[in-house]
Write a protein that holds these residues in place. Structure first.
Motif, PDB file in Angstrom:
ATOM      1  N   PHE A 188       1.975  -4.281  -2.562  1.00  0.00           N
ATOM      2  CA  PHE A 188       1.472  -2.904  -2.467  1.00  0.00           C
ATOM      3  C   PHE A 188       2.372  -2.074  -1.539  1.00  0.00           C
ATOM      4  O   PHE A 188       2.703  -0.927  -1.852  1.00  0.00           O
ATOM      5  CB  PHE A 188       0.042  -2.913  -1.942  1.00  0.00           C
ATOM      6  CG  PHE A 188      -0.480  -1.551  -1.561  1.00  0.00           C
ATOM      7  CD1 PHE A 188      -0.994  -0.696  -2.522  1.00  0.00           C
ATOM      8  CD2 PHE A 188      -0.439  -1.124  -0.233  1.00  0.00           C
ATOM      9  CE1 PHE A 188      -1.464   0.567  -2.165  1.00  0.00           C
ATOM     10  CE2 PHE A 188      -0.909   0.130   0.126  1.00  0.00           C
ATOM     11  CZ  PHE A 188      -1.421   0.975  -0.843  1.00  0.00           C
ATOM     12  N   ALA A 189       2.769  -2.670  -0.417  1.00  0.00           N
ATOM     13  CA  ALA A 189       3.613  -1.968   0.552  1.00  0.00           C
ATOM     14  C   ALA A 189       4.977  -1.630  -0.046  1.00  0.00           C
ATOM     15  O   ALA A 189       5.493  -0.518   0.139  1.00  0.00           O
ATOM     16  CB  ALA A 189       3.787  -2.817   1.807  1.00  0.00           C
ATOM     17  N   LYS A 190       5.566  -2.589  -0.764  1.00  0.00           N
ATOM     18  CA  LYS A 190       6.882  -2.343  -1.371  1.00  0.00           C
ATOM     19  C   LYS A 190       6.790  -1.316  -2.497  1.00  0.00           C
ATOM     20  O   LYS A 190       7.673  -0.480  -2.668  1.00  0.00           O
ATOM     21  CB  LYS A 190       7.468  -3.656  -1.899  1.00  0.00           C
ATOM     22  CG  LYS A 190       7.963  -4.575  -0.791  1.00  0.00           C
ATOM     23  CD  LYS A 190       8.703  -5.781  -1.333  1.00  0.00           C
ATOM     24  CE  LYS A 190       9.238  -6.640  -0.197  1.00  0.00           C
ATOM     25  NZ  LYS A 190       9.987  -7.819  -0.689  1.00  0.00           N
ATOM     26  N   LYS A 191       5.702  -1.372  -3.248  1.00  0.00           N
ATOM     27  CA  LYS A 191       5.509  -0.432  -4.350  1.00  0.00           C
ATOM     28  C   LYS A 191       5.363   0.996  -3.832  1.00  0.00           C
ATOM     29  O   LYS A 191       5.815   1.955  -4.464  1.00  0.00           O
ATOM     30  CB  LYS A 191       4.262  -0.831  -5.152  1.00  0.00           C
ATOM     31  CG  LYS A 191       4.019   0.022  -6.388  1.00  0.00           C
ATOM     32  CD  LYS A 191       2.779  -0.454  -7.137  1.00  0.00           C
ATOM     33  CE  LYS A 191       2.507   0.425  -8.358  1.00  0.00           C
ATOM     34  NZ  LYS A 191       1.279  -0.018  -9.086  1.00  0.00           N
ATOM     35  N   ASN A 192       4.732   1.143  -2.676  1.00  0.00           N
ATOM     36  CA  ASN A 192       4.495   2.467  -2.090  1.00  0.00           C
ATOM     37  C   ASN A 192       5.418   2.732  -0.901  1.00  0.00           C
ATOM     38  O   ASN A 192       5.063   3.488   0.012  1.00  0.00           O
ATOM     39  CB  ASN A 192       3.034   2.586  -1.658  1.00  0.00           C
ATOM     40  CG  ASN A 192       2.071   2.543  -2.832  1.00  0.00           C
ATOM     41  OD1 ASN A 192       1.847   3.535  -3.505  1.00  0.00           O
ATOM     42  ND2 ASN A 192       1.510   1.362  -3.084  1.00  0.00           N
TER      43      ASN A 192
END
Length: 321
Positions: A188-192
């Motif tokens: 989630f962190a890498k995607k956002n």
């Protein structure tokens, strides 16, 4: 080649101008508690930082130890050793400015721009990620030690124990929690990542506004004239060039590959504006001269982005050819 001024650099300039004309929000009796907002923002920055760190990448990155030692030794030893010899030559009125250069020299490397520039120049990207990430963690311990060596001599309010407690609770603990939750929220962190970067920069701009507003309210910059600014600018460029050339020679002498040489020079010459603004709020919380203490760092940030961008683009063209 066309080069545009970095948008974040423009945002910093805008915030400093706003702080000059509208400094009242930084007053103690202001209805908006910028200090509290900044502290919460800092904790979230480092929580997301830990969330994006992959324990597996850190473990695998340990293999290329000679490259890592060179980068970290440059970041935390070479930089400060370039500043220390000038201490005996500094008068009492210029003590704060010298401390500002030591603060710049003692800071860790920056993650995002290091990795981006290494990627453009076709360097060793995994090594860049490892070094930029581990540098931030080392800086939590090493940067206060460097500053404490000299702040303790002139400032009885500098309590290293209290500073480490604040660093542990506001920075290291959020990083640790982020690392624990990486397996659940890492994707989630890498995607956002873009949104998280925007959040990081917004908090940094808030801290810069607060720092410069307090300095303008205290009329700290009245002691800095135009010639002083030119001198600071020249010194910052000189430090960057010396470090860049020194790393280049050492990495060649050690027989590093072209990719490792690029990573060493790009990561070893970087200083983190994120850590700088955060650490300044903690290390110099009892001084009103934070604006001056951040000045060399902000100039260095702009210069390193500009020069490394040019070098990265040229190296990218050569690799294509």
């Amino acid at each position: 080649m066309k080069f545009k001024l970095d948008k974040f650099v423009l945002a910093i300039i805008t915030v400093v101008i706003l702080a000059y004309f509208f400094p009242d929000l930084a007053k103690e009796d202001s209805p908006i508690n910028l200090g509290r907002i900044g502290s919460i923002g800092i904790s979230f920055i480092f929580f997301f930082y830990g969330l994006k760190l992959s324990p597996k990448e850190i473990a695998s990155g340990l293999k290329n130890w000679r490259l890592h030692v060179l980068i970290q030794a440059t970041t935390f030893l070479l930089f400060p050793l370039l500043v220390l010899p000038f201490k005996p030559l500094i008068s009492a009125e210029n003590e704060t400015l010298w401390l500002a250069f030591l603060f710049l020299a003692a800071l860790p490397s920056t993650v995002s721009s290091s990795v981006v520039m290494v990627s453009i120049a076709k360097g060793n990207i995994p090594a860049a990620i490892f070094n930029a990430s581990i540098s931030g963690l080392i800086g939590i311990v090493v940067t206060p030690l460097w500053i404490g060596l000299f702040q303790n001599q002139s400032n009885s309010d500098y309590d290293l124990g209290q500073i480490y407690l604040k660093l542990l609770t506001e920075i290291l603990l959020p990083v640790f929690i982020g690392l624990i939750l990486h397996r659940f929220l890492g994707k989630f962190a890498k995607k956002n990542s873009k949104y998280l970067t925007l959040f990081d920069k917004s908090v940094i701009l808030l801290i810069i506004y607060k720092s410069f507003s307090e300095s303008f309210l205290g009329k700290i910059f009245e002691s800095v004239n135009f010639m002083d600014l030119i001198l600071i600018f020249c010194l910052v460029i000189t430090i960057f060039i010396i470090v860049y050339l020194t790393i280049g020679k050492i990495s060649k002498w050690l027989g590093f590959s072209k990719e490792d040489q690029i990573t060493a020079k790009f990561c070893g010459t970087k200083k983190s504006l994120v850590h700088g603004t955060v650490f300044s709020d903690i290390l110099f919380q009892h001084t009103s001269a934070i604006g001056i203490l951040l000045l060399p760092l902000m100039l260095f940030h702009a210069i390193q982005i500009f020069i490394i961008s040019i070098i990265a683009n040229k190296l990218s063209q050569y690799s294509i050819e």
